[in-house]
Scaffold this active site. Sequence first.
Site, PDB file in Angstrom:
ATOM      1  N   THR A 138      -3.488   5.814  -1.209  1.00  0.00           N
ATOM      2  CA  THR A 138      -4.966   5.277  -1.426  1.00  0.00           C
ATOM      3  C   THR A 138      -4.837   4.031  -2.140  1.00  0.00           C
ATOM      4  O   THR A 138      -3.804   3.749  -2.518  1.00  0.00           O
ATOM      5  CB  THR A 138      -5.801   6.531  -2.280  1.00  0.00           C
ATOM      6  OG1 THR A 138      -5.393   6.217  -3.457  1.00  0.00           O
ATOM      7  CG2 THR A 138      -5.575   7.627  -1.503  1.00  0.00           C
ATOM      8  N   ASP A 139      -5.867   3.152  -2.424  1.00  0.00           N
ATOM      9  CA  ASP A 139      -5.887   1.982  -3.197  1.00  0.00           C
ATOM     10  C   ASP A 139      -5.497   2.317  -4.464  1.00  0.00           C
ATOM     11  O   ASP A 139      -4.649   1.680  -5.280  1.00  0.00           O
ATOM     12  CB  ASP A 139      -7.442   1.376  -3.103  1.00  0.00           C
ATOM     13  CG  ASP A 139      -7.862   0.786  -1.693  1.00  0.00           C
ATOM     14  OD1 ASP A 139      -6.640   0.556  -1.003  1.00  0.00           O
ATOM     15  OD2 ASP A 139      -8.772   0.652  -1.387  1.00  0.00           O
ATOM     16  N   CYS A 140      -5.824   3.382  -5.207  1.00  0.00           N
ATOM     17  CA  CYS A 140      -5.568   3.703  -6.506  1.00  0.00           C
ATOM     18  C   CYS A 140      -4.026   4.362  -6.626  1.00  0.00           C
ATOM     19  O   CYS A 140      -3.478   4.427  -7.846  1.00  0.00           O
ATOM     20  CB  CYS A 140      -6.561   4.422  -7.251  1.00  0.00           C
ATOM     21  SG  CYS A 140      -7.163   5.920  -6.276  1.00  0.00           S
ATOM     22  N   TYR A 141      -3.731   5.394  -5.639  1.00  0.00           N
ATOM     23  CA  TYR A 141      -2.529   5.708  -5.599  1.00  0.00           C
ATOM     24  C   TYR A 141      -1.799   5.425  -4.280  1.00  0.00           C
ATOM     25  O   TYR A 141      -1.511   6.043  -3.497  1.00  0.00           O
ATOM     26  CB  TYR A 141      -2.440   7.429  -5.439  1.00  0.00           C
ATOM     27  CG  TYR A 141      -3.085   7.922  -6.848  1.00  0.00           C
ATOM     28  CD1 TYR A 141      -2.251   8.212  -7.706  1.00  0.00           C
ATOM     29  CD2 TYR A 141      -4.404   7.949  -7.032  1.00  0.00           C
ATOM     30  CE1 TYR A 141      -2.826   8.685  -9.084  1.00  0.00           C
ATOM     31  CE2 TYR A 141      -5.016   8.463  -8.220  1.00  0.00           C
ATOM     32  CZ  TYR A 141      -4.184   8.965  -9.233  1.00  0.00           C
ATOM     33  OH  TYR A 141      -4.729   9.278 -10.326  1.00  0.00           O
TER      34      TYR A 141
END
Lengths: 404, 135
Positions: A138-141
């Site tokens: 994901t964008d954050c992970y």
Amino acid sequence: MAKTIEEINEKIKKGKAVVLTAEEIIDYAAEKGVKRAAQEVDVVTTGTFGPMCSSGAYFNVGHSKPRIKLGGGKTYLNEIPVYTGFAAVDFFLGATAMPEDDPRNKIFPGKFAYGGAYVIEELVAGKDVRLTATAYGTDCYPRKALETYISLKDMNEAVLLNIRNAYQNYNVAVNLSEKVIYTYMGVLQPKMGNANYCNAGQLSPLLNDPLYKTIGIGTRIFLGGGIGYVVGNGTQHNPGVKRTEGGVPKTPSGTLCVTGDLKMMRPKWLRGTSFTGYGVTLTVGIGIPIPILDEEILRYTAVRDEEILAQVVDYSDSYPQCIPGSIGEVNYKQLKSGRITVQGKEIPTSGLSSYLKAREIAQILKEWVEAGKFFLTQPVELLPSVNSGIAFKALKERPIKKKE
Amino acid sequence: MQKKRIVLNYPQHLVDQPVISKLVKDYDLIVNIMRARITPKEEGRLVLELIGKRAGMEAGFKYLSEIGVEIQPLAQDVKWHEDRCTHCTACISVCPTKALDVERTNMEVSFKRDKCIACELCIPVCPYQAMEILF
């Protein structure tokens, strides 16, 4: 004269508490009488060491750099799949989980040589295990794959959480069929060639507090060689079964859900276990102290093997087909003698729960209390008892309608 | 008279020969065959108890060695890993010779090597892999 937990803890602090194991209390109470024994003894310690399948542990392994979201992907510890349906780096490992490429029972009977329980034992022994994962990113992970060694000391939290342990009494398993069967109660020889039981009897925690007068939510216990707590009743807790005059259930009854910090535990008391043809499980050591608050509680702890009855159940047909019924009733003194008689036939017996280790646990817990290292707790709530109205339900299947 | 428990390993070319018969007739040995197995590669494995006079026993062993049969004492092959044993007693009701036995006063399991006939019944029954047969 009744005592309180606070009074007992005060004595423990001063090193003056009188502590006996659930085995020692039997002769002590017989010799001194219930009244005097209840006055003199403050704590009775119990123990059990047997296979308990509904065991597992949850972990927080810390964030990698860059971060990875394990949830929604696949994560393994030594090739054993874990459950990741939580936040990014939390997961749960079940004792009976096994490698995806294990042949199971395809070559019958399967050996089930490795699984979740063995990973727990290795972690507790301080060993490195392989943490491998794939994720969707994901964008954050952003990270999509992870491969690293990890040990218990590297983790933020490592907590044993067993949702059903310490069964209050259990079936004695036999096989009425013509062929060998492989069960969670061990290998059962045809035509009642052997009988397997799985309970510590007079040392077993819930058999020493049969009506749940002292054990409840928050009770501090010996768990896996460390300190644990009773979360509440375990799954399938079934207090409303038939009991003896002494309150002891004649069939499987109460259960406990327990938890504790895995980092404090010892591999000796959490053992990976393999049942041929059945699967992997974890053998768990549990010891529970019982505060002798009054004569009634003392009387319960003085229960003897011959006063604890168990039902002989056929595991070739009755059990798998979920047909209730007992083909005989025996007591734990008979079971531990090595021979029982069922329907006129003499059958050799074997245990699956170690009485020797149960005694050792009760002894260790006794020493902890005597040394002032272990204090008793007042439970926040007692466990649901005989009048709770709880009944153990079978699954009622309702066919799922196909959509037009 | 002597009594010995041994494991014999036969090479493939001896599988169809009356070796045991010779031990009985030529060396005056009493033979109790506890286990016999021919592996997929047609090597033979026999677990025997031999009873006989010392001279007969020695001569018999010499004969076996000369024809190419490998001899080893039974005890070497069976291991009880005491550290893995939890004394649960799962093995007790299946062990036919009481090599695995339990002291009922304290429920402690023990393994008496000399009573073991390497039948392997304990292997699938032990949930802790405490028994090992090194065949």
